[in-house]
Design a protein around this motif. Structure first.
Motif, short mmCIF file in Angstrom:
data_model
loop_
_atom_site.label_atom_id
_atom_site.label_comp_id
_atom_site.label_asym_id
_atom_site.label_seq_id
_atom_site.Cartn_x
_atom_site.Cartn_y
_atom_site.Cartn_z
N VAL A 112 6.22 6.94 -2.65
CA VAL A 112 5.86 6.22 -3.87
C VAL A 112 6.27 7.03 -5.09
O VAL A 112 6.67 8.19 -4.98
CB VAL A 112 4.34 5.90 -3.93
CG1 VAL A 112 3.95 4.93 -2.82
CG2 VAL A 112 3.53 7.19 -3.83
N CYS A 113 6.16 6.40 -6.25
CA CYS A 113 6.52 7.01 -7.53
C CYS A 113 5.79 8.34 -7.73
O CYS A 113 4.59 8.42 -7.50
CB CYS A 113 6.15 6.03 -8.64
SG CYS A 113 6.20 6.75 -10.29
N PRO A 114 6.53 9.41 -8.15
CA PRO A 114 5.89 10.71 -8.33
C PRO A 114 4.96 10.76 -9.55
O PRO A 114 4.13 11.66 -9.63
CB PRO A 114 7.07 11.67 -8.50
CG PRO A 114 8.21 10.83 -8.93
CD PRO A 114 7.99 9.46 -8.36
N ARG A 115 5.06 9.83 -10.50
CA ARG A 115 4.19 9.87 -11.68
C ARG A 115 2.89 9.11 -11.45
O ARG A 115 1.82 9.63 -11.69
CB ARG A 115 4.91 9.30 -12.91
CG ARG A 115 4.03 9.38 -14.16
CD ARG A 115 4.80 9.24 -15.44
NE ARG A 115 5.23 7.86 -15.64
CZ ARG A 115 5.98 7.48 -16.67
NH1 ARG A 115 6.39 8.36 -17.56
NH2 ARG A 115 6.35 6.23 -16.78
N CYS A 116 2.99 7.84 -10.99
CA CYS A 116 1.76 7.03 -10.87
C CYS A 116 1.25 6.99 -9.42
O CYS A 116 0.09 6.65 -9.19
CB CYS A 116 2.00 5.62 -11.37
SG CYS A 116 3.15 4.66 -10.36
N GLY A 117 2.10 7.29 -8.45
CA GLY A 117 1.67 7.27 -7.06
C GLY A 117 1.44 5.88 -6.52
O GLY A 117 0.79 5.71 -5.48
N GLU A 125 8.22 0.28 -10.40
CA GLU A 125 7.74 -1.07 -10.72
C GLU A 125 6.32 -1.07 -11.26
O GLU A 125 5.88 -2.04 -11.86
CB GLU A 125 7.82 -1.95 -9.47
CG GLU A 125 6.90 -1.47 -8.35
CD GLU A 125 7.25 -2.02 -6.98
OE1 GLU A 125 6.45 -1.84 -6.06
OE2 GLU A 125 8.32 -2.64 -6.85
N SER A 126 5.62 0.03 -11.09
CA SER A 126 4.22 0.10 -11.52
C SER A 126 4.08 0.73 -12.91
O SER A 126 3.43 0.16 -13.79
CB SER A 126 3.42 0.89 -10.49
OG SER A 126 2.08 0.99 -10.88
N CYS A 127 4.69 1.90 -13.13
CA CYS A 127 4.51 2.59 -14.42
C CYS A 127 5.78 2.60 -15.25
O CYS A 127 5.76 3.05 -16.39
CB CYS A 127 4.02 4.02 -14.20
SG CYS A 127 5.24 5.13 -13.50
ZN LIG Z 1 5.21 4.93 -11.26
#
Ligand SMILES: [Zn+2]
Length: 117
Positions: free
Chosen positions: A16-21, A37-39
């Motif tokens: 998953v994304c390293p910033r928002c997880g 797609e999330s953050c």
């Molecule tokens: Zn993210």
């Protein structure tokens, strides 16, 4: 700053994304998505190069060698049986590990801001 809350290993192993997880890191088997797609984190910085493959080799080779020694000592199979067992095992283990290993390296790049200079 919430960046430090997500372990690069936790995010990487979940791909998953390293910033928002939360957002998916990949848009294909190994193709990194253009952004989260999330953050909305721009993932263009992600370039793990040959790094993940090297670590996969370091992990899979000893594992398969140890398994081959164990099988040889327990069952004494014919040499061709080792080929039948371990060639597919190397391929399967490598494919299973490549995605999380690449994701961990990208998460570490993000956390350490590699290439941001
Ligand atoms: Zn993210």
């Amino acid at each position: 700053m919430t960046d430090a809350l997500i372990s690069p290993f936790a995010a990487g192993l979940r791909c998953v994304c390293p910033r928002c997880g939360e957002g998916a890191l990949y848009a294909g088997f190994l193709k990194v998505a253009p952004s989260c797609e999330s953050c909305g984190l721009d993932l263009k910085f992600a370039d793990s190069g040959d790094g993940p493959a090297v670590f996969v080799i370091f992990a899979v080779a000893p594992l398969v060698i140890i398994l081959a020694f164990i099988v040889e000592n327990l069952f004494h199979p014919a040499p061709w049986m080792h080929l039948v067992l371990w060639i597919p095992a190397v391929i399967i283990f490598s494919l299973l590990l490549l995605r999380p290993f690449k994701a961990v390296m990208i998460a570490l790049q993000y956390q350490r801001q590699a290439g941001a200079a």
